[in-house]
Scaffold this active site. Structure first.
Site, PDB file in Angstrom:
ATOM      1  CB  SER A  15      40.601  45.939  40.959  1.00 23.23           C
ATOM      2  OG  SER A  15      39.290  46.331  41.217  1.00 23.23           O
TER       3      SER A  15
ATOM      4  CG  ASP B 120      35.675  47.270  39.387  1.00 25.70           C
ATOM      5  OD1 ASP B 120      35.078  46.622  38.507  1.00 25.70           O
ATOM      6  OD2 ASP B 120      36.239  46.723  40.361  1.00 25.70           O
TER       7      ASP B 120
ATOM      8  CG  ASP C  48      38.531  43.813  38.155  1.00 26.30           C
ATOM      9  OD1 ASP C  48      37.960  44.815  38.605  1.00 26.30           O
ATOM     10  OD2 ASP C  48      38.789  42.824  38.860  1.00 26.30           O
TER      11      ASP C  48
ATOM     12  CG  ASP D 247      35.579  42.539  40.190  1.00 27.89           C
ATOM     13  OD1 ASP D 247      35.651  43.784  40.104  1.00 27.89           O
ATOM     14  OD2 ASP D 247      36.279  41.880  40.982  1.00 27.89           O
TER      15      ASP D 247
END
Length: 454
Positions: free
Chosen positions: A99, A243, A245, A247
């Site tokens: 992340s 961010d 990743d 999500d």
């Protein structure tokens, strides 16, 4: 002697430094353990742009295939794209990402078929125990027949699914700056936004897991500075930051001012309630603003308060049949997305809401942003338990004050509340405070920080 992986396997994912805490050998063990625990005959795997992600992902695939399980690799993807694949293909999934953590980290987010979460109480502990055992005894015996490893593209289908959940047909033209932070938003945004009446200004769309421009963590105000400046320079209608990743999404208005994730939660909740006939359960974690349950009730919904963290929110959504859920950290969960979190769908809702009326974003969100919040303030402490006990002692017994332990310690008065909870991954205490006015919030925030940092 078996390794202790308790510092690597967290409450709801695997996350640590590569290769210091884990490597491809351990990833292979995790792959074998995952398919045993979830009793899978086939799985789907994706990964982000970190330098270590392809190797770790492929090692996990080898471990799973060695147990006779067929593996579908979707390659580079956002975390919510992996959830899409898990839901659409009805397969357990593994996403290789850390992340927003720095480049030397990597991790795995795991789910069962239909993107159902795998957390500490739903299989992750058993996966850790198997991997620990195998660090001592060696890899488990392979199955008689090896599973296959095949490749599949899902980006176009993922984009089409999202676009089918939000009506963007009649929005006015908008100028939007998107900061992908060299993360997976640079991969997904061009496809998802294609064909919409948007003047897209891309920032840091080049995939680079070393994060050369800034950390891909939009919750840290320092990582929004470039986006804010660009929105003002471009006279854009809004800015969106993702961010690492992709999500989570974070929004800034036409002035470059950050829009609280709680305000976005309230806005999307109102839209989802309207889409569902003016009723439904909305999940919000205990860090979100008082505005969220207020707006939910005003729009006919039932607010349900829960712990912080995607596995807890998803479990509560499944239990209650909730139509939407939001967190202070800009994670947004949708029943129509297998109860999984997708910042991209939340971003589409914001574009639809803004483009469906003539006013600026600042005016639109004002109705959903009613209180003054501190934002999340992290403090490094030597002893988390000791500091939490000191805070409890300072407030317990005060007239008109209530305490609860749903997640860390939440203390509430008629005019303010705050929550202090320990990080699962670092020696930190996280403080969030909110009040009806700035002066009260500042006073409460500073009182609590003085105790935390004493």
């Amino acid at each position: 002697m078996a390794a202790d992986l308790s510092q690597l396997v967290k409450a709801y994912d695997v996350r640590g430094v590569v290769p210091d805490q884990w490597d491809e050998t351990l990833a292979e063990f995790f792959g074998a353990a995952f398919v045993q625990v979830v009793d899978a005959s086939a799985i789907v795997i994706g990964h982000d742009m970190r330098p270590s992600s392809p190797g770790l992902s492929r090692a996990f695939a080898r471990g799973a295939a060695a147990q006779g399980v067929d593996v579908t690799e979707i390659g580079l993807c956002s975390t919510d794209q992996l959830y899409y694949a898990s839901g659409a293909l009805n397969l357990p999934g593994a996403m290789f990402t850390a992340s927003h953590n720095p480049a030397q980290y990597n991790g795995i987010k795991l789910c069962r078929a239909g993107a159902a979460p795998v957390g500490q109480d739903t299989g992750l502990t058993e996966i850790r125990e198997l991997a620990e055992r195998w660090t001592d005894t060696g890899a488990p015996a392979p199955a008689g027949t090896q599973g296959t490893i095949t490749r599949r593209e899902t980006l176009d289908d993922y984009a089409a699914h999202l676009r089918g959940l939000v009506d963007l047909t009649s929005i006015r033209p908008l100028k939007v700056v998107v900061d992908a932070g060299n993360g997976m938003g640079g991969h997904t945004v061009p496809t998802v936004f294609a064909g919409l009446p948007l003047d897209l200004v891309p920032m840091y769309f080049e995939l680079d897991g070393t994060f050369p421009n800034h950390e891909a963590n939009p919750l840290d105000p320092a990582n929004l500075v470039d986006l804010q400046k660009r929105v003002r320079e471009e006279s854009a209608d809004l800015g969106i930051a993702f961010d690492g990743d992709a999500d989570r999404c974070f929004v800034v208005d036409e002035h470059g001012d950050p829009v609280s994730p709680s305000a976005i939660t309230a806005l999307v909740a109102a839209r989802e309630l309207a889409r569902n006939g003016g009723s439904g359960v909305i999940i919000h974690n205990l860090i979100t603003s008082w505005s969220v349950p207020e707006v939910v009730k005003e729009n006919g919904g039932t607010p349900v308060r829960t712990r912080v963290g995607h596995s807890f929110i998803k479990a509560e959504m499944a239990k209650s049949g909730a139509i939407f859920g939001g967190e202070h950290s800009a994670h947004y969960y949708f029943k129509d997305f297998w109860n999984a979190d997708t910042g991209m769908l939340a971003a589409l809702h914001v574009l639809a809401a803004l483009g469906g009326q003539d006013g600026p974003l600042s005016g639109l969100v004002a109705a959903y942003d009613r209180y003054t919040g501190s934002g999340e303030i992290n403090s490094t402490v030597a002893d988390q338990t000791d500091r939490l006990a000191a805070i409890r002692a300072a407030y317990e017994g005060q007239e008109g004050v209530t305490l609860d332990d749903l997640d860390g310690l939440t203390i509430t008065s008629s005019d303010w509340w705050f929550n202090v909870r320990p990080s699962n991954t670092e020696p930190l205490l996280r403080l969030n405070a909110e009040a009806r006015d700035e002066a009260t919030m500042t006073k409460v925030r500073d009182e609590v920080l003085a105790i935390i940092r004493a």
